[in-house]
Design a protein around this motif. Structure first.
Motif, PDB file in Angstrom:
ATOM      1  N   ILE A  31     -60.967  79.465  27.697  1.00 46.92           N
ATOM      2  CA  ILE A  31     -62.112  78.647  27.122  1.00 46.92           C
ATOM      3  C   ILE A  31     -61.112  77.051  26.946  1.00 46.92           C
ATOM      4  O   ILE A  31     -61.908  76.285  26.963  1.00 46.92           O
ATOM      5  CB  ILE A  31     -61.778  79.227  25.626  1.00 46.92           C
ATOM      6  CG1 ILE A  31     -62.628  79.900  26.158  1.00 46.92           C
ATOM      7  CG2 ILE A  31     -62.996  78.135  24.993  1.00 46.92           C
ATOM      8  CD1 ILE A  31     -64.058  80.281  26.978  1.00 46.92           C
ATOM      9  N   SER A  32     -59.623  76.996  26.573  1.00 49.66           N
ATOM     10  CA  SER A  32     -58.845  75.693  26.888  1.00 49.66           C
ATOM     11  C   SER A  32     -59.296  75.221  27.809  1.00 49.66           C
ATOM     12  O   SER A  32     -59.131  73.608  28.151  1.00 49.66           O
ATOM     13  CB  SER A  32     -58.078  76.120  25.870  1.00 49.66           C
ATOM     14  OG  SER A  32     -57.081  74.728  26.085  1.00 49.66           O
ATOM     15  N   ALA A  33     -58.362  75.651  29.023  1.00 50.67           N
ATOM     16  CA  ALA A  33     -58.717  74.939  29.647  1.00 50.67           C
ATOM     17  C   ALA A  33     -59.710  74.434  30.803  1.00 50.67           C
ATOM     18  O   ALA A  33     -60.333  73.795  30.889  1.00 50.67           O
ATOM     19  CB  ALA A  33     -58.161  76.157  31.252  1.00 50.67           C
ATOM     20  N   GLY A  34     -61.359  75.295  29.889  1.00 54.42           N
ATOM     21  CA  GLY A  34     -62.104  74.881  30.421  1.00 54.42           C
ATOM     22  C   GLY A  34     -62.655  73.717  29.965  1.00 54.42           C
ATOM     23  O   GLY A  34     -63.524  72.728  29.922  1.00 54.42           O
ATOM     24  N   GLN A  35     -61.850  73.360  28.313  1.00 55.30           N
ATOM     25  CA  GLN A  35     -62.503  72.074  27.806  1.00 55.30           C
ATOM     26  C   GLN A  35     -61.376  70.424  28.626  1.00 55.30           C
ATOM     27  O   GLN A  35     -61.855  69.776  28.118  1.00 55.30           O
ATOM     28  CB  GLN A  35     -61.706  72.505  26.505  1.00 55.30           C
ATOM     29  CG  GLN A  35     -61.861  73.097  26.075  1.00 55.30           C
ATOM     30  CD  GLN A  35     -61.698  72.864  24.181  1.00 55.30           C
ATOM     31  OE1 GLN A  35     -61.131  73.635  23.545  1.00 55.30           O
ATOM     32  NE2 GLN A  35     -62.455  72.100  23.155  1.00 55.30           N
ATOM     33  N   CYS A  36     -60.476  70.833  29.374  1.00 57.84           N
ATOM     34  CA  CYS A  36     -60.084  69.965  30.197  1.00 57.84           C
ATOM     35  C   CYS A  36     -60.484  69.903  30.996  1.00 57.84           C
ATOM     36  O   CYS A  36     -60.273  68.240  32.103  1.00 57.84           O
ATOM     37  CB  CYS A  36     -59.152  70.666  30.600  1.00 57.84           C
ATOM     38  SG  CYS A  36     -57.393  70.831  29.252  1.00 57.84           S
ATOM     39  N   ALA A  37     -62.233  70.393  31.627  1.00 54.92           N
ATOM     40  CA  ALA A  37     -63.148  69.864  32.412  1.00 54.92           C
ATOM     41  C   ALA A  37     -63.374  68.169  32.644  1.00 54.92           C
ATOM     42  O   ALA A  37     -63.409  67.531  31.293  1.00 54.92           O
ATOM     43  CB  ALA A  37     -64.548  70.611  32.882  1.00 54.92           C
ATOM     44  N   ALA A  38     -64.041  67.578  33.494  1.00 51.57           N
ATOM     45  CA  ALA A  38     -65.050  66.133  33.152  1.00 51.57           C
ATOM     46  C   ALA A  38     -65.585  66.804  32.637  1.00 51.57           C
ATOM     47  O   ALA A  38     -66.310  67.738  31.953  1.00 51.57           O
ATOM     48  CB  ALA A  38     -65.325  66.049  34.345  1.00 51.57           C
ATOM     49  N   THR A  39     -66.490  65.136  31.323  1.00 50.91           N
ATOM     50  CA  THR A  39     -67.202  65.361  30.480  1.00 50.91           C
ATOM     51  C   THR A  39     -67.808  63.786  30.033  1.00 50.91           C
ATOM     52  O   THR A  39     -67.113  63.150  30.478  1.00 50.91           O
ATOM     53  CB  THR A  39     -66.612  65.613  29.075  1.00 50.91           C
ATOM     54  OG1 THR A  39     -68.095  65.858  28.295  1.00 50.91           O
ATOM     55  CG2 THR A  39     -65.680  65.119  28.691  1.00 50.91           C
ATOM     56  N   SER A  40     -68.610  64.179  30.703  1.00 54.38           N
ATOM     57  CA  SER A  40     -69.887  62.652  30.531  1.00 54.38           C
ATOM     58  C   SER A  40     -69.411  61.637  29.232  1.00 54.38           C
ATOM     59  O   SER A  40     -70.385  62.424  28.170  1.00 54.38           O
ATOM     60  CB  SER A  40     -71.138  63.017  30.840  1.00 54.38           C
ATOM     61  OG  SER A  40     -72.024  61.407  30.564  1.00 54.38           O
ATOM     62  N   ASN A  41     -68.899  60.679  28.894  1.00 52.77           N
ATOM     63  CA  ASN A  41     -68.490  60.099  28.204  1.00 52.77           C
ATOM     64  C   ASN A  41     -67.582  60.392  27.026  1.00 52.77           C
ATOM     65  O   ASN A  41     -67.814  60.501  26.056  1.00 52.77           O
ATOM     66  CB  ASN A  41     -69.546  59.281  27.681  1.00 52.77           C
ATOM     67  CG  ASN A  41     -70.515  57.971  27.620  1.00 52.77           C
ATOM     68  OD1 ASN A  41     -69.833  57.237  28.855  1.00 52.77           O
ATOM     69  ND2 ASN A  41     -71.575  58.612  29.093  1.00 52.77           N
ATOM     70  N   ALA A 116     -67.710  75.782  32.559  1.00 59.33           N
ATOM     71  CA  ALA A 116     -67.665  76.996  32.346  1.00 59.33           C
ATOM     72  C   ALA A 116     -66.935  77.181  34.121  1.00 59.33           C
ATOM     73  O   ALA A 116     -66.387  78.046  34.323  1.00 59.33           O
ATOM     74  CB  ALA A 116     -69.260  77.127  32.985  1.00 59.33           C
ATOM     75  N   GLN A 117     -66.919  76.913  34.871  1.00 62.40           N
ATOM     76  CA  GLN A 117     -66.145  76.115  36.067  1.00 62.40           C
ATOM     77  C   GLN A 117     -64.937  76.154  35.974  1.00 62.40           C
ATOM     78  O   GLN A 117     -64.332  77.081  36.314  1.00 62.40           O
ATOM     79  CB  GLN A 117     -67.019  75.790  37.385  1.00 62.40           C
ATOM     80  CG  GLN A 117     -66.548  75.343  39.234  1.00 62.40           C
ATOM     81  CD  GLN A 117     -66.658  77.095  39.225  1.00 62.40           C
ATOM     82  OE1 GLN A 117     -67.983  77.440  38.843  1.00 62.40           O
ATOM     83  NE2 GLN A 117     -65.959  76.527  40.723  1.00 62.40           N
ATOM     84  N   ASN A 118     -64.693  75.400  34.983  1.00 61.01           N
ATOM     85  CA  ASN A 118     -63.205  75.197  35.033  1.00 61.01           C
ATOM     86  C   ASN A 118     -62.965  76.795  34.057  1.00 61.01           C
ATOM     87  O   ASN A 118     -61.798  77.350  34.871  1.00 61.01           O
ATOM     88  CB  ASN A 118     -62.514  74.682  33.785  1.00 61.01           C
ATOM     89  CG  ASN A 118     -62.227  73.095  34.142  1.00 61.01           C
ATOM     90  OD1 ASN A 118     -61.974  72.934  35.456  1.00 61.01           O
ATOM     91  ND2 ASN A 118     -61.083  72.580  33.637  1.00 61.01           N
ATOM     92  N   VAL A 119     -63.971  77.178  33.808  1.00 58.87           N
ATOM     93  CA  VAL A 119     -63.128  78.761  33.044  1.00 58.87           C
ATOM     94  C   VAL A 119     -63.337  79.656  34.229  1.00 58.87           C
ATOM     95  O   VAL A 119     -62.401  80.670  33.988  1.00 58.87           O
ATOM     96  CB  VAL A 119     -64.447  78.949  31.795  1.00 58.87           C
ATOM     97  CG1 VAL A 119     -63.715  81.021  31.190  1.00 58.87           C
ATOM     98  CG2 VAL A 119     -64.174  78.253  30.768  1.00 58.87           C
ATOM     99  N   ALA A 120     -63.937  79.748  34.634  1.00 60.38           N
ATOM    100  CA  ALA A 120     -64.243  81.049  35.974  1.00 60.38           C
ATOM    101  C   ALA A 120     -63.074  80.340  36.529  1.00 60.38           C
ATOM    102  O   ALA A 120     -62.450  81.225  37.459  1.00 60.38           O
ATOM    103  CB  ALA A 120     -65.828  80.516  36.597  1.00 60.38           C
ATOM    104  N   ILE A 121     -62.211  79.134  37.189  1.00 60.45           N
ATOM    105  CA  ILE A 121     -61.146  78.890  38.337  1.00 60.45           C
ATOM    106  C   ILE A 121     -59.835  79.827  37.578  1.00 60.45           C
ATOM    107  O   ILE A 121     -58.577  80.546  37.334  1.00 60.45           O
ATOM    108  CB  ILE A 121     -61.146  77.852  38.321  1.00 60.45           C
ATOM    109  CG1 ILE A 121     -62.476  76.937  39.276  1.00 60.45           C
ATOM    110  CG2 ILE A 121     -59.881  77.110  39.613  1.00 60.45           C
ATOM    111  CD1 ILE A 121     -62.238  75.842  39.553  1.00 60.45           C
ATOM    112  N   ALA A 122     -59.616  79.012  36.137  1.00 60.89           N
ATOM    113  CA  ALA A 122     -58.578  79.588  35.543  1.00 60.89           C
ATOM    114  C   ALA A 122     -58.580  81.365  35.440  1.00 60.89           C
ATOM    115  O   ALA A 122     -57.950  81.556  34.954  1.00 60.89           O
ATOM    116  CB  ALA A 122     -58.826  78.993  34.012  1.00 60.89           C
ATOM    117  N   ALA A 123     -60.025  81.802  35.367  1.00 56.51           N
ATOM    118  CA  ALA A 123     -59.791  83.671  34.854  1.00 56.51           C
ATOM    119  C   ALA A 123     -59.595  83.699  36.379  1.00 56.51           C
ATOM    120  O   ALA A 123     -58.883  84.880  36.104  1.00 56.51           O
ATOM    121  CB  ALA A 123     -61.256  83.624  34.387  1.00 56.51           C
TER     122      ALA A 123
END
Length: 245
Positions: A31-41, A116-123
């Motif tokens: 989940i922490s890796a997911g938080q590192c994904a790009a996010t609008s503003n 979610a895609q970051n979570v998927a790749i990390a998983a």
């Protein structure tokens, strides 16, 4: 091909899992890796509900169309598009916020998908398997009630996570030439390329099912435009506070 690209190209949907449980520490790292994904503003317009209660998971599995892996996987996550937290933060900072804009719905939905895609790749990098579950939008109001979601939050999709108990083939993708277009949208070769891809998918389905499935990509699209229309989503999103103004 570097290891990251190789990992990305090896993605399969996993719907059968072993009884082995994902350690809590690993789940939190994903989940922490997911938080590192790009996010609008830097809005970070998402929340993730870790559904632990077995009865709730069973209910969601049925609401999602009888998808047993939702209840059977080590863990099940619901990724929510969430404009509540950021809107209220902006208000507390003195902004006169405007709610219900279509752009806010788009931003939250994209943010949730990227996360979610970051979570998927990390998983998958940790040897886990997963399956995205769009079926929770079959009955989104019921899912939202189970998860006690407030206004300005909607359940975008779920994800079953666990250690794989199957080894399916990687499903073919459209040819790169159909997706990558130079300077402008050029669809002159689309029909020919889709026809060739349909032949490839026909062979894939025959091989995967031992000759028991006569289908192709174009035929498999039919439900998306005929039965899986989910017309209830517009009114559901409006009730969630996404009025799409």
């Amino acid at each position: 091909m570097n290891p990251t690209i190789k990992l990305l190209k090896s993605h399969r949907s996993i719907r059968k899992f072993t009884d082995r449980k994902i350690p809590r520490e690993l789940l939190e790292e994903l989940i922490s890796a997911g938080q590192c994904a790009a996010t609008s503003n830097h809005v970070q317009a998402y929340s993730v509900i870790h559904v632990v209660n077995p009865e709730n998971r069973r209910k969601i599995a049925e609401l999602a169309g009888g998808q047993g892996h939702v209840a059977e996987a080590s863990d099940f996550l619901v990724f929510c598009a969430d404009m509540k937290r950021s809107t209220e933060a902006a208000e507390r900072a003195g902004a006169e916020v405007v709610r219900g804009m279509t752009e806010q719905l788009v931003v939250a939905s994209v943010d949730a998908a990227l996360m979610a895609q970051n979570v998927a790749i990390a998983a998958e990098s940790e040897g886990l398997g997963l399956c995205y579950v769009g079926g929770i939008r079959n009955n989104p109001a019921e899912v939202a009630e189970i998860l006690k979601l407030p206004a300005h939050v909607y359940p975008a999709f779920g994800m079953s996570l666990g250690y794989p108990d199957q080894d399916p083939e990687v499903k073919p993708r459209l040819p790169l030439a159909s997706i990558l277009k130079e300077d402008f949208y050029d669809d002159r070769q689309d029909e020919t390329q889709v026809a060739a891809f349909d032949d490839a998918m026909h062979r894939y389905y025959l091989d995967r099912t031992g000759g028991n499935k006569e289908s192709n990509w174009s035929k498999e699209l039919a439900p998306l435009f005929t039965t899986k229309l989910r017309p209830h989503m517009r009114e559901f999103l409006r009730k969630c506070g996404f009025e799409m103004k």
